[in-house]
Design an enzyme around this catalytic site. Structure first.
Site, PDB file in Angstrom:
ATOM      1  N   SER A  84      11.745   2.274 -47.343  1.00  0.00           N
ATOM      2  CA  SER A  84      11.631   2.261 -45.981  1.00  0.00           C
ATOM      3  C   SER A  84      10.205   3.246 -45.448  1.00  0.00           C
ATOM      4  O   SER A  84       9.748   3.989 -46.072  1.00  0.00           O
ATOM      5  CB  SER A  84      12.636   2.951 -45.384  1.00  0.00           C
ATOM      6  OG  SER A  84      12.626   3.292 -43.967  1.00  0.00           O
ATOM      7  N   SER A  85       9.852   2.612 -44.310  1.00  0.00           N
ATOM      8  CA  SER A  85       8.606   3.257 -43.900  1.00  0.00           C
ATOM      9  C   SER A  85       8.785   4.771 -43.326  1.00  0.00           C
ATOM     10  O   SER A  85       7.933   5.536 -43.289  1.00  0.00           O
ATOM     11  CB  SER A  85       7.946   2.629 -42.861  1.00  0.00           C
ATOM     12  OG  SER A  85       8.975   2.311 -41.649  1.00  0.00           O
ATOM     13  N   CYS A  86      10.257   4.997 -43.189  1.00  0.00           N
ATOM     14  CA  CYS A  86      10.272   6.478 -42.588  1.00  0.00           C
ATOM     15  C   CYS A  86      10.445   7.557 -44.074  1.00  0.00           C
ATOM     16  O   CYS A  86      10.740   8.647 -43.610  1.00  0.00           O
ATOM     17  CB  CYS A  86      11.949   6.496 -42.042  1.00  0.00           C
ATOM     18  SG  CYS A  86      13.368   6.192 -43.260  1.00  0.00           S
ATOM     19  N   TYR A 109      18.576   9.892 -44.712  1.00  0.00           N
ATOM     20  CA  TYR A 109      18.184   8.444 -45.164  1.00  0.00           C
ATOM     21  C   TYR A 109      16.900   8.487 -45.842  1.00  0.00           C
ATOM     22  O   TYR A 109      16.567   8.027 -47.117  1.00  0.00           O
ATOM     23  CB  TYR A 109      17.854   7.568 -44.064  1.00  0.00           C
ATOM     24  CG  TYR A 109      17.775   6.004 -44.346  1.00  0.00           C
ATOM     25  CD1 TYR A 109      18.599   5.215 -44.612  1.00  0.00           C
ATOM     26  CD2 TYR A 109      16.571   5.630 -44.227  1.00  0.00           C
ATOM     27  CE1 TYR A 109      18.405   4.163 -45.271  1.00  0.00           C
ATOM     28  CE2 TYR A 109      15.898   4.587 -44.269  1.00  0.00           C
ATOM     29  CZ  TYR A 109      17.095   3.521 -44.897  1.00  0.00           C
ATOM     30  OH  TYR A 109      16.737   2.353 -45.193  1.00  0.00           O
ATOM     31  N   LYS A 112      16.049   7.675 -49.992  1.00  0.00           N
ATOM     32  CA  LYS A 112      14.897   6.616 -50.268  1.00  0.00           C
ATOM     33  C   LYS A 112      13.938   7.059 -51.130  1.00  0.00           C
ATOM     34  O   LYS A 112      13.394   6.366 -51.947  1.00  0.00           O
ATOM     35  CB  LYS A 112      14.482   5.896 -49.100  1.00  0.00           C
ATOM     36  CG  LYS A 112      15.345   4.979 -48.449  1.00  0.00           C
ATOM     37  CD  LYS A 112      15.866   3.657 -49.112  1.00  0.00           C
ATOM     38  CE  LYS A 112      16.767   2.754 -48.485  1.00  0.00           C
ATOM     39  NZ  LYS A 112      17.311   1.615 -49.468  1.00  0.00           N
ATOM     40  N   HIS A 148      18.884  -1.078 -34.726  1.00  0.00           N
ATOM     41  CA  HIS A 148      17.496  -0.560 -34.512  1.00  0.00           C
ATOM     42  C   HIS A 148      17.271  -1.045 -33.303  1.00  0.00           C
ATOM     43  O   HIS A 148      18.030  -1.945 -32.614  1.00  0.00           O
ATOM     44  CB  HIS A 148      16.713  -1.163 -35.668  1.00  0.00           C
ATOM     45  CG  HIS A 148      16.839  -0.421 -36.966  1.00  0.00           C
ATOM     46  ND1 HIS A 148      17.557  -1.013 -37.824  1.00  0.00           N
ATOM     47  CD2 HIS A 148      16.449   0.656 -37.515  1.00  0.00           C
ATOM     48  CE1 HIS A 148      17.475  -0.061 -39.200  1.00  0.00           C
ATOM     49  NE2 HIS A 148      16.854   0.855 -38.674  1.00  0.00           N
TER      50      HIS A 148
HETATM   51  P1  GDP Z   1      13.007   4.374 -35.577  1.00  0.00           P
HETATM   52  O1  GDP Z   1      12.127   3.579 -35.733  1.00  0.00           O
HETATM   53  O2  GDP Z   1      13.656   4.911 -36.938  1.00  0.00           O
HETATM   54  O3  GDP Z   1      12.786   5.627 -34.657  1.00  0.00           O
HETATM   55  O4  GDP Z   1      14.487   3.907 -34.937  1.00  0.00           O
HETATM   56  P2  GDP Z   1      14.860   2.878 -33.890  1.00  0.00           P
HETATM   57  O5  GDP Z   1      14.694   1.413 -34.291  1.00  0.00           O
HETATM   58  O6  GDP Z   1      16.450   3.184 -33.720  1.00  0.00           O
HETATM   59  O7  GDP Z   1      14.335   3.523 -32.532  1.00  0.00           O
HETATM   60  C1  GDP Z   1      12.819   3.094 -32.294  1.00  0.00           C
HETATM   61  C2  GDP Z   1      12.379   3.782 -30.933  1.00  0.00           C
HETATM   62  O8  GDP Z   1      13.172   2.717 -29.772  1.00  0.00           O
HETATM   63  C3  GDP Z   1      12.790   5.202 -30.626  1.00  0.00           C
HETATM   64  O9  GDP Z   1      11.891   5.654 -29.832  1.00  0.00           O
HETATM   65  C4  GDP Z   1      14.135   4.896 -29.480  1.00  0.00           C
HETATM   66  O10 GDP Z   1      14.234   5.960 -28.894  1.00  0.00           O
HETATM   67  C5  GDP Z   1      13.592   3.306 -29.225  1.00  0.00           C
HETATM   68  N1  GDP Z   1      14.794   2.879 -28.160  1.00  0.00           N
HETATM   69  C6  GDP Z   1      14.876   2.544 -26.970  1.00  0.00           C
HETATM   70  N2  GDP Z   1      16.018   1.781 -26.637  1.00  0.00           N
HETATM   71  C7  GDP Z   1      16.702   1.862 -27.892  1.00  0.00           C
HETATM   72  C8  GDP Z   1      18.098   1.384 -28.057  1.00  0.00           C
HETATM   73  O11 GDP Z   1      18.675   0.693 -27.435  1.00  0.00           O
HETATM   74  N3  GDP Z   1      18.414   1.424 -29.376  1.00  0.00           N
HETATM   75  C9  GDP Z   1      17.618   2.006 -30.496  1.00  0.00           C
HETATM   76  N4  GDP Z   1      17.998   2.233 -31.654  1.00  0.00           N
HETATM   77  N5  GDP Z   1      16.427   2.562 -30.112  1.00  0.00           N
HETATM   78  C10 GDP Z   1      15.866   2.543 -28.853  1.00  0.00           C
END
Ligand code: GDP
Length: 327
Positions: free
Chosen positions: A109-111, A138, A142, A181
């Site tokens: 994963s990129s994280c 997580y 990975k 996500h």
């Molecule tokens: P990340 O890429 O590991 O940070 O995971 P996410 O895909 O969950 O979140 C990406 C970004 O989208 C973060 O800055 C969240 O705060 C924002 N975000 C905005 N609205 C949402 C939502 O409804 N769900 C999630 N998961 N993220 C959100």
């Protein structure tokens, strides 16, 4: 090139990545699969995993079984994220080695990269700084997977390759309101706002973090390409090489769904890492680049979403928790 007639095991084939891999592998002429649902084979159980490998001896393995989730799920179930992922990959890698799998692809994963890594992120930045705290368990699992693959290769001469996909989306994604996500969460939120004729949608965070998104069919294509053409221990990033802000993503999704109301941001919710854009020059130099634009990909994903009758009506009878084997 892999032999199209040999036995392929896709671990996690019910998930978004695993199901895309099976579709792509069939398209590419593979016709000999062994697939086990999660209810049939628990990969966190070493005895079940050993017996499966002993009995079937697959030739090629795609390790797409994992517990995955968005920022809320990672933050809420840290113990499950680290334990399930460590267990699944430890079992699969060990028995793949022991029962002489010819080649295995591990999905990272990129994280795994440091929170403040220079952008775009090159493969060599692994383990050069501190991780983003919201998904550290997580990411550590990975990273252990990557180092395991490299160690098995070094000590036992296996051919285990590791790829690091950027944020993925596409059919069979998890649309759970809390645990998903960002892209599927927004697709569902805008869709439901539209159905319920709401004039406002509230998303999490500030909308300013930048993320890169790749359609899972492109990811599956890149994985097949690397299984055919790449035999080294060094990790390979898979992405589009382009990123956008979460605010821009929200506009794009609102547009696809046809929502014309106001978009607001709840700054009490975490933003996560400020930017996550992969440097994909290694993959490009090997000869692969993405083909599905974000806009086309979101349209296709929304069509797929609407094909599920309960979703189209805004009813989610079987919302899943963050526990979603199939990376
Ligand atoms: P990340 O890429 O590991 O940070 O995971 P996410 O895909 O969950 O979140 C990406 C970004 O989208 C973060 O800055 C969240 O705060 C924002 N975000 C905005 N609205 C949402 C939502 O409804 N769900 C999630 N998961 N993220 C959100």
């Amino acid at each position: 090139m892999l032999d199209r007639h040999r036995l392929v095991y896709v671990a996690g084939h019910e998930g978004m990545v695993g199901s895309a891999l099976v579709r792509k592998l069939r398209q590419k002429g593979f016709n000999n699969f062994i697939l086990r649902k999660r209810a049939e084979l628990d990969l966190t159980d070493s005895v079940q995993t050993r017996d499966f490998f002993r009995e079937h001896s697959p030739d090629y393995v795609y390790l797409a079984a994992a517990q995955v989730g968005g920022i809320y799920a990672n933050n809420t179930y840290p113990a499950d994220f680290i334990w399930n992922n460590l267990s699944i990959q430890s079992n699969v890698l060990k028995y793949a080695m022991e029962f002489k799998v010819r080649k295995l692809l591990f999905l990272g994963s990129s994280c795994i990269y440091p929170r403040m890594a220079p952008q775009p992120i090159k493969e060599e930045y692994l383990l050069t700084g501190l991780l983003e705290p919201t998904n550290e368990p997580y990411a550590i699992a990975k990273i252990a997977g990557i180092i395991s693959c490299q160690s098995f290769n070094r000590q036992y001469g296996t051919n285990f390759i590791s790829v690091m996909p950027t944020n993925l989306y596409g059919p069979n994604d998890n649309y759970d309101q809390l645990n998903a996500h960002v892209l599927p969460s927004l697709l569902r939120r805008f869709h439901e706002a539209q159905l319920q004729k709401q004039d406002k949608v509230v998303n999490w965070g500030s909308g300013s973090p930048r993320r890169e998104f790749l359609h899972v069919d492109d990811l599956a294509d890149a994985c097949c390409f690397l299984m055919d053409h790449y035999d080294q221990s060094g990790i390979v990033n898979i992405g589009s090489g382009q990123d956008i802000t979460i605010g821009e993503l929200a506009e794009l999704i609102a547009d696809v769904v046809g929502f014309r109301g106001i978009i607001e941001w709840d700054r009490t919710k975490p933003d996560g890492t400020p930017r996550k854009l992969l440097d994909v020059s290694k993959l490009t130099a090997l000869g692969w680049s993405y083909s599905i634009s974000l806009e086309d990909g979101i349209r296709m994903t929304y069509e797929d979403f609407l094909r599920q009758p309960a979703r189209a009506r805004g009813m989610f009878a079987h919302d899943r928790s963050g526990d979603n084997q199939g990376a």
